[in-house]
Design a protein around this motif. Structure first.
Motif, PDB file in Angstrom:
ATOM      1  N   UNK A 151      36.212 -11.532 -34.009  1.00 20.08           N
ATOM      2  CA  UNK A 151      35.994 -10.100 -33.898  1.00 20.08           C
ATOM      3  C   UNK A 151      35.140  -9.645 -35.071  1.00 20.08           C
ATOM      4  N   UNK A 152      34.197  -8.749 -34.812  1.00 17.43           N
ATOM      5  CA  UNK A 152      33.346  -8.220 -35.879  1.00 17.43           C
ATOM      6  C   UNK A 152      33.639  -6.739 -36.048  1.00 17.43           C
ATOM      7  N   UNK A 153      34.145  -6.377 -37.222  1.00 18.97           N
ATOM      8  CA  UNK A 153      34.381  -4.973 -37.560  1.00 18.97           C
ATOM      9  C   UNK A 153      33.139  -4.408 -38.237  1.00 18.97           C
ATOM     10  N   UNK A 154      32.740  -3.193 -37.867  1.00 26.55           N
ATOM     11  CA  UNK A 154      31.521  -2.607 -38.426  1.00 26.55           C
ATOM     12  C   UNK A 154      31.636  -2.350 -39.927  1.00 26.55           C
ATOM     13  N   UNK A 155      32.873  -2.167 -40.405  1.00 25.79           N
ATOM     14  CA  UNK A 155      33.054  -1.821 -41.809  1.00 25.79           C
ATOM     15  C   UNK A 155      33.300  -3.043 -42.696  1.00 25.79           C
ATOM     16  N   UNK A 156      33.241  -4.251 -42.116  1.00 25.53           N
ATOM     17  CA  UNK A 156      33.538  -5.447 -42.907  1.00 25.53           C
ATOM     18  C   UNK A 156      32.457  -6.494 -42.679  1.00 25.53           C
ATOM     19  N   UNK A 160      43.151  -3.116 -33.017  1.00 30.18           N
ATOM     20  CA  UNK A 160      42.704  -1.743 -32.777  1.00 30.18           C
ATOM     21  C   UNK A 160      42.062  -1.136 -34.020  1.00 30.18           C
ATOM     22  N   UNK A 161      42.545  -1.518 -35.212  1.00 31.97           N
ATOM     23  CA  UNK A 161      41.977  -0.980 -36.450  1.00 31.97           C
ATOM     24  C   UNK A 161      40.571  -1.528 -36.720  1.00 31.97           C
ATOM     25  N   UNK A 162      40.263  -2.704 -36.152  1.00 33.38           N
ATOM     26  CA  UNK A 162      38.926  -3.275 -36.329  1.00 33.38           C
ATOM     27  C   UNK A 162      37.856  -2.429 -35.637  1.00 33.38           C
ATOM     28  N   UNK A 163      38.272  -1.541 -34.731  1.00 32.81           N
ATOM     29  CA  UNK A 163      37.312  -0.718 -33.995  1.00 32.81           C
ATOM     30  C   UNK A 163      37.112   0.653 -34.629  1.00 32.81           C
ATOM     31  N   UNK A 164      37.719   0.896 -35.800  1.00 27.42           N
ATOM     32  CA  UNK A 164      37.442   2.170 -36.479  1.00 27.42           C
ATOM     33  C   UNK A 164      35.943   2.283 -36.761  1.00 27.42           C
ATOM     34  N   UNK A 173      36.302   3.239 -46.233  1.00 27.96           N
ATOM     35  CA  UNK A 173      36.506   2.384 -47.403  1.00 27.96           C
ATOM     36  C   UNK A 173      37.835   1.667 -47.208  1.00 27.96           C
ATOM     37  N   UNK A 174      37.850   0.357 -47.345  1.00 28.30           N
ATOM     38  CA  UNK A 174      39.073  -0.380 -46.990  1.00 28.30           C
ATOM     39  C   UNK A 174      39.579  -1.279 -48.104  1.00 28.30           C
TER      40      UNK A 174
END
Length: 499
Positions: free
Chosen positions: A123-128, A167-171, A187-188
């Motif tokens: 999975x690729x999160x936009x913020x990471x 679900x949090x990966x899609x923030x 910011x994580x």
């Protein structure tokens, strides 16, 4: 125009949208859509909205958790009646062990099921920066983004030791909230957020744990919870990819005339400033003249409060406007609403009255209304800033908007919007925040003053108008010379904003 013929809706193709910002849930996974999406533009009632990733899922695949047969994508209910009429559950995901009405990959031979979201190997999160890998087992863990503990399948970033809900990966990486002019960035990590003192969410005015995910504007040190930023009451549906950060950007189209009056005559003071002595105003047919003397027993036609100098009046009829009300802009924005508000001289309703969305008082003066949806605001609430200083409390108050009810300290009423103190538990709703500091009542010769604490230590407190008991913790109006206390609701015949 990019089109996609999808099995969920064979009648019409789905049309691609680069940055969806409407309040829609994805038909494939039933999570809120932010960013690239597909939907049907020919259907009026249901448009089959999809995340781009959900719409473009392969119709079949081989998966290492079930290598012997292919898995086929389907969309069916996860509950059904068996041959004996018994209500049974089927289609449970073999990875997360849960049932959801969402796209699922299924082997019909073995009744093996994987939610489409669980079937993804990485999975690729936009913020990471790094890909996230599901560990393939449901366990108890604390998500490093939302900070919530629960049982599920975590997605792991090995290099950073991050455990994240799927679900949090899609923030979204960037969002725009109504209350702030700049986009907020997700910011994580506490390493990215260099703050030593405790932080408060500027939307709900509750503490933020900076060790987990948050939305942040580094220009203004504006901090907000993830859920508060994505709450539909706070979220501004714009394309953040095209949003400009410059502070000098005009809030409205420069071709729109925001003035509500025109100056006919003016005088110039010694310091060079000009005073408009005669104006025409959109709310009245006659010219209005400038008055700087006290006027008894008259109310402003704009805010419907007692008139006080300086103000404008009509010599032909009983029409008065505070100078500040005469200079209200034709259009403005308010922190409680995402659309621009337009100033009208009267409510468009048949009675020419309305109930203010913020304070709940009836009003028959000027109204700020939304041309897109039903939202009505009186003048007092339109002028109330989201950071408030009130003489009834020693600390600064910040507007708190939540999806749960909050209790006003001054009256005990509960609502979703209050002004909250970050130092103590004090909270003030719009109705109490906009109460006039003094008020005349009928034929009573002295003014009543708004008081914030009990007038004595007798232990018995009553309203001298309705003769019912008062709560000693609540605000009240009081004539000290006559020892005459009263409820705020009793001293106003109908509303403080009614002429």
């Amino acid at each position: 125009m990019e089109l996609l013929q999808h099995f969920c809706h064979p009648e019409h193709p789905l049309v691609f949208n680069e940055d969806e910002r409407q309040e829609r849930d994805c038909y494939g996974c039933w999570e809120l859509i932010f960013g690239p999406s597909y939907r049907c533009i020919q259907c009026d009632i249901f448009t089959y909205p999809h995340h781009k990733s959900c719409a473009e899922l392969p119709l079949g695949l081989y998966h290492p958790l079930h290598p012997i047969h292919p898995l086929i994508l389907y969309n069916e209910r996860t509950y059904r009646y068996d041959e004996y009429g018994k209500y049974e559950e089927y289609g449970k995901c073999e990875l997360c062990k849960e049932n959801h009405d969402e796209y699922t990959y299924r082997c019909y031979y073995c009744n093996f099921n994987l939610h489409a979201r669980c079937a993804i190997l990485q999975l690729k999160a936009k913020f990471h920066d790094h890909p996230l890998t599901p560990i393939g087992k449901s366990i108890m863990f604390t998500c490093d983004i939302c900070g919530k503990e629960g049982k599920g399948v975590p997605n792991l970033c090995g290099p950073c030791s991050l455990w994240i809900h799927r679900s949090c990966a899609f923030y979204p990486q960037r969002v725009k909230v109504i209350r702030h002019r700049h986009p907020l960035h997700l910011t994580h990590s506490s390493l990215e957020f260099h703050q030593t003192k405790s932080q408060f969410c500027q939307l709900c005015v509750q503490k933020v744990d900076t060790h987990y995910g948050l939305y942040y504007c580094s220009k203004c040190n504006f901090v907000a919870h993830l859920d508060c930023s994505l709450d539909t009451r706070n979220l501004e549906y714009i394309n953040v990819l095209e949003h400009k950060d410059e502070d000098e950007d005009s809030e409205f189209d420069e071709s729109i005339d925001l003035t509500t009056y025109k100056v006919k005559k003016f005088i110039e003071r010694e310091d060079g400033t000009q005073i408009a002595t005669e104006i025409t105003h959109f709310s009245h047919d006659h010219d209005l003249k400038f008055v700087n003397e006290a006027q008894n027993n008259q109310k402003c036609n704009g805010c419907a409060r007692e008139i006080c100098p300086p103000f404008y009046s009509c010599v032909k009829c009983n029409f008065f406007l505070h100078e500040s009300c005469a200079k209200l802009p034709k259009k403005k924005r308010h922190p409680l609403h995402r659309h621009p508000l337009t100033l009208l001289a009267k409510s468009p309703s048949r009675s020419k009255t309305f109930v203010c969305y913020s304070c709940g008082w009836h009003c028959n003066g000027f109204i700020y209304t939304c041309e897109t949806c039903i939202f009505e605001l009186d003048v007092q609430c339109s002028l109330t800033p989201d950071i408030l200083t009130h003489e009834g409390h020693e600390h600064q108050l910040i507007l708190s908007s939540t999806n749960y009810l909050q209790c006003c300290t001054a009256c005990g009423n509960r609502g979703n919007h209050v002004f909250r103190c970050t130092t103590c538990e004090f909270a003030l709703d719009f109705k109490c925040a906009t109460l006039p500091l003094s008020k005349m009542y009928k034929e009573h010769e002295h003014p009543f003053t708004l008081c914030y604490s009990a007038e004595d230590d007798s232990g018995e407190y009553y309203c001298d108008i309705c003769e019912e008991e008062r709560d000693q913790k609540h605000w009240f109006y009081y004539c000290e010379e006559c020892n005459y206390p009263t409820h705020p609701r009793c001293i106003f015949r109908r509303s403080p904003n009614f002429k």
